[in-house]
Design a protein around this motif. Structure first.
Motif, mmCIF file in Angstrom:
data_model
loop_
_atom_site.group_PDB
_atom_site.id
_atom_site.type_symbol
_atom_site.label_atom_id
_atom_site.label_comp_id
_atom_site.label_asym_id
_atom_site.label_seq_id
_atom_site.Cartn_x
_atom_site.Cartn_y
_atom_site.Cartn_z
ATOM 1 N N PHE A 186 51.148 60.855 52.515
ATOM 2 C CA PHE A 186 49.895 61.297 51.806
ATOM 3 C C PHE A 186 49.389 60.470 50.890
ATOM 4 C CE2 PHE A 186 51.805 64.778 54.060
ATOM 5 C CZ PHE A 186 50.783 65.776 54.315
ATOM 6 N N HIS A 187 49.908 59.561 50.556
ATOM 7 C CA HIS A 187 49.361 58.412 49.501
ATOM 8 C C HIS A 187 48.817 58.964 48.023
ATOM 9 C CE1 HIS A 187 49.169 55.056 52.584
ATOM 10 N NE2 HIS A 187 48.739 56.105 53.471
ATOM 11 N N PHE A 188 49.831 60.077 47.505
ATOM 12 C CA PHE A 188 49.583 60.829 46.423
ATOM 13 C C PHE A 188 49.388 59.617 45.220
ATOM 14 C CE2 PHE A 188 50.700 65.425 46.702
ATOM 15 C CZ PHE A 188 49.837 65.449 47.600
ATOM 16 N N GLU A 189 49.873 58.388 45.439
ATOM 17 C CA GLU A 189 49.554 57.328 44.093
ATOM 18 C C GLU A 189 48.084 57.357 43.703
ATOM 19 O OE1 GLU A 189 49.448 54.879 47.971
ATOM 20 O OE2 GLU A 189 50.793 56.723 47.215
ATOM 21 N N GLU A 190 47.313 57.632 44.764
ATOM 22 C CA GLU A 190 45.751 57.630 44.607
ATOM 23 C C GLU A 190 45.456 58.878 43.503
ATOM 24 O OE1 GLU A 190 43.439 57.566 47.904
ATOM 25 O OE2 GLU A 190 44.871 56.350 49.096
ATOM 26 N N ILE A 191 46.251 60.101 43.520
ATOM 27 C CA ILE A 191 46.063 61.328 42.807
ATOM 28 C C ILE A 191 46.463 60.841 41.295
ATOM 29 C CG2 ILE A 191 46.479 63.549 42.362
ATOM 30 C CD1 ILE A 191 46.541 64.197 45.380
ATOM 31 N N VAL A 192 47.660 60.089 41.343
ATOM 32 C CA VAL A 192 48.012 59.727 40.200
ATOM 33 C C VAL A 192 47.210 58.703 39.234
ATOM 34 C CG1 VAL A 192 49.983 58.454 39.113
ATOM 35 C CG2 VAL A 192 50.481 59.990 40.807
ATOM 36 N N SER A 193 46.750 57.926 40.209
ATOM 37 C CA SER A 193 45.888 57.004 39.408
ATOM 38 C C SER A 193 44.615 57.683 38.745
ATOM 39 C CB SER A 193 45.269 55.870 40.452
ATOM 40 O OG SER A 193 44.348 55.063 40.005
ATOM 41 N N LEU A 194 44.077 58.735 39.590
ATOM 42 C CA LEU A 194 42.885 59.593 39.246
ATOM 43 C C LEU A 194 43.216 60.244 37.877
ATOM 44 C CD1 LEU A 194 40.028 60.223 40.581
ATOM 45 C CD2 LEU A 194 41.128 62.196 41.631
ATOM 46 N N LEU A 195 44.419 60.804 37.843
ATOM 47 C CA LEU A 195 44.780 61.713 36.618
ATOM 48 C C LEU A 195 45.431 60.968 35.563
ATOM 49 C CD1 LEU A 195 46.035 64.755 38.742
ATOM 50 C CD2 LEU A 195 43.745 64.465 37.563
ATOM 51 N N GLU A 196 45.887 59.670 35.677
ATOM 52 C CA GLU A 196 46.586 59.206 34.554
ATOM 53 C C GLU A 196 45.585 58.505 33.810
ATOM 54 O OE1 GLU A 196 49.902 55.574 34.207
ATOM 55 O OE2 GLU A 196 49.033 55.940 36.070
ATOM 56 N N GLU A 197 45.833 58.630 32.356
ATOM 57 C CA GLU A 197 45.444 58.082 31.309
ATOM 58 C C GLU A 197 45.201 56.489 31.547
ATOM 59 O OE1 GLU A 197 45.413 59.182 26.881
ATOM 60 O OE2 GLU A 197 47.261 57.724 27.332
ATOM 61 N N LYS A 198 44.269 55.871 31.487
ATOM 62 C CA LYS A 198 44.031 54.397 31.633
ATOM 63 C C LYS A 198 44.465 53.618 30.525
ATOM 64 C CE LYS A 198 42.510 55.303 35.690
ATOM 65 N NZ LYS A 198 42.734 56.841 35.404
ATOM 66 N N THR A 199 45.423 52.649 30.696
ATOM 67 C CA THR A 199 45.893 51.836 29.412
ATOM 68 C C THR A 199 46.000 50.540 30.086
ATOM 69 O OG1 THR A 199 48.210 52.469 29.970
ATOM 70 C CG2 THR A 199 47.018 53.658 28.368
ATOM 71 N N HIS A 200 46.544 49.626 29.427
ATOM 72 C CA HIS A 200 46.417 48.054 30.006
ATOM 73 C C HIS A 200 48.081 48.045 30.539
ATOM 74 C CE1 HIS A 200 49.185 46.264 26.631
ATOM 75 N NE2 HIS A 200 48.539 47.515 25.973
ATOM 76 N N GLU A 201 48.322 46.878 30.994
ATOM 77 C CA GLU A 201 49.387 46.974 32.177
ATOM 78 C C GLU A 201 50.804 46.710 31.476
ATOM 79 O OE1 GLU A 201 47.793 45.024 36.042
ATOM 80 O OE2 GLU A 201 47.304 43.809 34.249
ATOM 81 N N THR A 202 50.929 46.571 30.129
ATOM 82 C CA THR A 202 52.027 46.444 29.304
ATOM 83 C C THR A 202 52.587 47.987 29.400
ATOM 84 O OG1 THR A 202 51.541 44.576 28.375
ATOM 85 C CG2 THR A 202 53.152 45.798 27.447
ATOM 86 N N VAL A 203 53.838 48.241 29.599
ATOM 87 C CA VAL A 203 54.337 49.476 29.381
ATOM 88 C C VAL A 203 55.898 49.370 28.926
ATOM 89 C CG1 VAL A 203 53.017 50.640 31.289
ATOM 90 C CG2 VAL A 203 55.376 49.603 31.796
ATOM 91 N N LEU A 204 56.398 50.495 28.087
ATOM 92 C CA LEU A 204 57.625 50.776 27.672
ATOM 93 C C LEU A 204 58.207 51.722 28.414
ATOM 94 C CD1 LEU A 204 60.174 49.844 26.005
ATOM 95 C CD2 LEU A 204 59.311 51.276 24.143
ATOM 96 N N GLU A 205 59.232 51.395 29.541
ATOM 97 C CA GLU A 205 59.716 52.283 30.424
ATOM 98 C C GLU A 205 61.059 52.928 29.578
ATOM 99 O OE1 GLU A 205 58.236 51.025 34.771
ATOM 100 O OE2 GLU A 205 60.616 50.878 34.126
ATOM 101 N N ILE A 206 61.074 54.293 29.616
ATOM 102 C CA ILE A 206 62.195 54.949 28.947
ATOM 103 C C ILE A 206 63.170 55.652 29.905
ATOM 104 C CG2 ILE A 206 63.003 56.493 27.124
ATOM 105 C CD1 ILE A 206 61.333 54.013 26.271
#
Length: 818
Positions: A440-460
């Motif tokens: 279903f390619h729900f990653e497109e929905i995640v991209s739509l609803l996710e707050e846009k930030t730069h590509e550096t992330v801290l994964e917890i």
């Protein structure tokens, strides 16, 4: 599953006490916190080193649970529920699962090894599901508890099972073998994971192989060391890239971003292409291919399906969404068992009263759609979901089963209807679970609803936090309470999300440094008592308003708080008295004690909830004598205070290092700090902690410079030879110390060290990738498993606390559970 209590009693060898032995069971549970417990749940009260399910029985009865497997129970509850009394509740759960497994007669694939179990399981599910109705263990449910919970999800419609088994100690696999009882075995890579639980590699291999004692065939990589331990009576179906006498001979060739395997089997050779090049993925793919060969698939089907393999996402991720939403990203799977897990996770991590689920069609339930979707509806109702957005042809047909249900036939329809300002799909101040099958390619929905930030992330890693919490809990006496420090934005890891997890684990207190940290947690819905360790007098009114509990460390502060408390006509408001026993930072000293007692005696506006102190050298055994003197002075001063005030407050002095080094001084409570986040100053203890935070970025650009050319400000790096340089979008504004520049620090790219070149910039740093095969967009590890926070602290001649708390809040935090 539909069994009565009467059926279950002999299976687990229980003594029954209750009023209804024909009560019907259709669900098994061990978690008192799930909203999915109900009238037909059989709750196993598991007792472990950190939790005891028996403590929650009365609460569960009030929620409607009627059936319990226990080792003991309160006689006063005898008339309120059914109790099946056994010697060991975990063993009873395992016996029940083994019985249940034996009610079904279809092929079961059992998978074990050190690495790759979950990936092989998920890939096999993908490769075989067009032809079988598969039941598999959800996520990585492969433990002594996870395996039985996976098995009891089997139903009459399934005709193939795929279950993984993980162990970390001797004598564990024998129990899992009885539960899974596989007919086909798959042994994945044997590596170093959990080595500490075994005397040597031979003992580890022998223990793993116990899963396969009754299989019809064992699929494995032909390896002289491993094969020496395999029972010769077990039929092997093996493969090799070195030994042409193997049943299947495999050669490998890299082509662009794929790998071409040449498979020689039964005197025929044919190519198979897979979309991976790393060794682990290639090996996992070959194990899956071997299963397909054993099942008799033809070359064309194997070739077609193997090209479609995909990276397996084993994490439930928590992300910041648009308009103050929280996103729980589980956009790569949609089956009934994993839906239950995702809904539990939603409840643990919810940050808003409003809860929305975006759900695709559900596959591989073993049920007809007419049976499945009413069950899905009931599951969603029990989890108090506010709104359901269904996406798919099938779920759309059952729209009327869902309260506040909206349905779309596909993701494109959803996206077309999405308008943040005018659409009925507006999202605001809610927690959104996004759960969909890969197709279903729900990653497109995640991209739509996710707050846009730069590509550096801290994964917890929330699993790692739970593990570390339980590790330190195991060091505590049964009645010792636990305060966990979430100050400084959770030591840089994120305050609210971690506080929510700790609340789920029922810690006794949370500790913050300043009032605004505590207010933020309270406004987010955290109900655990919160102590403010460094309250300013100007914050006292806010502390009272938000029901926080201040630490009081001076006469001036005490009088100021009492004045406000009296004005507000408070009664027995909780405060915490800090004693200075040698840290000489904050706290009442011995010469203040009489005035402190005099001020507090007879005062009804406040109640001394606890007395505490802080150790200066608990992490350094070279100062053991000083540490002991602090404990002795704390005992003396706190005892005087307790005697004079005629009260019984909680006493606590130990921090993380103190928990390990001075267990005799646990008193009534301890305070866990940096240990929760996977950091210890003791090398031996560090082996038992799991890494929590991984700071990641990407390669923005790669360039080649010639000898004599420079990199960065001040030309601090001058190339002595032709050098390939990668630029990473992270710098000192993100918390990376400039002292790591000019060859001091390094990052990891494709498992290799890349040395930092020249000066660290505000938003970027540059690294040497001359000898590393990489490209723009590749992941870069700044810290995590390697390099560790401890390693970076040593390079900077500082402490891990500073490294963690320096990470800027502009770096996006992603919380996940595996």
């Amino acid at each position: 599953m539909t069994l009565s209590i009467r059926n279950i009693i002999p299976i687990i060898k229980a003594n029954w006490f209750g009023n209804n032995d024909i009560s019907i069971i259709d669900t098994i549970s061990i978690d008192s916190r799930t909203l999915q417990n109900g009238k037909h749940t059989l709750f196993f009260a598991i007792s472990g080193p950190n939790h005891d399910g028996h403590q929650y029985i009365e609460e569960l009865i009030s929620q409607g649970v009627q059936n319990f497997v226990v080792t003991h129970f309160d006689e006063n509850l005898k008339s309120k529920a059914n109790f099946l009394v056994v010697e060991n509740t975990l063993e009873a759960l395992q016996k029940f699962a083994a019985f249940y497994r034996n009610q079904f007669d279809f092929p079961i694939i059992g998978i074990t090894g050190s690495n790759g179990k979950t990936i092989v399981k998920e890939w096999l599910n993908f490769l075989l599901s067009p032809d079988y109705n598969i039941i598999r263990s959800p996520k990585s449910y492969n433990s002594q508890v996870g395996v039985p919970l996976s098995i009891v999800a089997i139903n009459e419609k399934h005709n193939l099972g795929i279950f993984e088994a993980g162990i970390s100690l001797k004598n564990e696999m024998e129990k899992l073998q009885k539960i899974i009882d596989p007919t086909i075995g798959v042994l994945t890579n044997i590596g170093s994971a959990h080595d500490e639980g075994f005397a040597d590699i031979g003992e580890k291999i022998k223990e793993k192989l116990k899963l396969f004692t009754s299989v019809k065939v064992l699929i494995l990589n032909k390896n002289r060391t491993i094969c020496a331990f395999v029972n010769p009576k077990i039929k092997q179906f093996n493969w090799s890239s070195d030994d042409k006498s193997a049943d299947v001979f495999v050669t490998k060739k890299k082509l662009d971003e794929i790998t071409e395997l040449n498979i020689t089997y039964q005197e025929e050779t044919f190519p198979v292409r897979i979309p991976f090049q790393d060794q682990a993925s290639v090996e996992n793919a070959i194990h899956c291919l071997m299963v397909m060969l054993y099942f008799g698939y033809n070359q064309k089907v194997i070739q077609t399906r193997m090209t479609q393999l995909y990276p397996v996402e084993m994490r439930l991720k928590v992300k910041n969404g648009i308009f103050n939403c929280t996103i729980i990203d589980d956009s790569y799977s949609s089956d009934f068992q994993s839906l239950k897990i995702a809904l539990d996770f939603l409840e643990h991590q919810k940050q808003h009263k409003k809860k929305t689920i975006i759900l695709s069609d559900i596959f591989q339930s073993g049920l007809t759609n007419e049976e499945l979707y009413p069950q899905v509806s009931q599951l969603i109702i029990s989890n108090k979901i506010t709104r359901v957005i269904g996406i798919g042809e099938t779920i759309s047909k059952f729209k009327n089963k869902f309260i506040n249900g909206i349905c779309f036939k596909n993701v494109n329809e959803f996206i077309a209807a999405f308008d943040p300002e005018t659409s009925k799909l507006n999202f605001e101040n809610e927690t959104i679970l996004i759960k969909g099958a890969r197709d279903f390619h729900f990653e497109e929905i995640v991209s739509l609803l996710e707050e846009k930030t730069h590509e550096t992330v801290l994964e917890i890693n929330l699993n790692a936090i739970s593990h570390n919490l339980n590790f330190f809990k195991s060091k505590l006496a049964p009645k010792t309470k636990l305060m966990v420090m979430v100050k400084a934005f959770g030591y840089g890891n994120g305050g609210f999300e971690i506080a929510k997890l700790l609340e789920h684990h029922k810690v006794d207190y949370l500790g913050v440094a300043f009032a605004d940290e505590g207010i933020s947690l309270k406004n987010g819905g955290i109900s655990v008592p919160i102590m403010v360790l460094n309250p300013e007098t100007t914050s006292f009114s806010s502390i009272i308003q938000h029901q926080l509990e201040p630490e009081i460390y001076s006469i001036k502060g005490l009088k100021a708080f009492l004045k406000i408390a009296e004005q507000k006509k408070l009664k027995h408001f909780p405060i915490h008295i800090k004693l200075d026993t040698g840290m000489h930072r904050l706290g009442f000293q011995e010469n203040n004690l009489l005035e402190l007692i005099k001020t507090l005696q007879g005062n009804e506006t406040v109640k001394v909830k606890s007395i505490l102190s802080h150790m200066a050298t608990s992490d350094d055994l070279a100062h053991q004598a000083f540490a002991i003197s602090q404990i002795e002075l704390f005992e003396n001063l706190s005892s005087q205070l307790i005697s004079a005030l005629k009260t019984k407050p909680i006493r606590h002095i130990l921090n993380t290092s103190g928990i390990s080094n001075y267990p005799e001084a646990q008193y009534d409570m301890v305070r866990l700090g940096i240990g929760l986040y996977g950091v210890s100053n003791d090398d031996e203890e560090q082996k038992y902690l799991e890494n929590v935070g991984t700071l990641k970025s990407v390669i923005s650009q790669i360039r080649t410079i010639e000898k004599g050319e420079s990199v960065g400000y001040g030309r601090r790096f001058m190339a002595e030879k032709q050098t390939k340089v990668a630029t990473i979008p992270i710098g000192y504004a993100d918390g990376i110390s400039r002292h790591l520049g000019n060859g001091v620090g390094y990052v990891i790219i494709n498992q290799k060290k890349a040395i930092i070149l020249g000066s660290v910039c505000m938003d970027m740093l540059m690294v040497d990738v001359t000898d590393i095969e990489c490209k723009e967009g590749n992941t870069v590890i700044i810290f995590g498993e390697r390099p560790t926070v401890n390693e970076i602290a040593k390079l900077l001649q500082t402490i891990p606390y500073e490294v963690l708390t320096s990470i800027s809040q502009r770096v996006k935090r992603i919380f996940y559970r595996e």
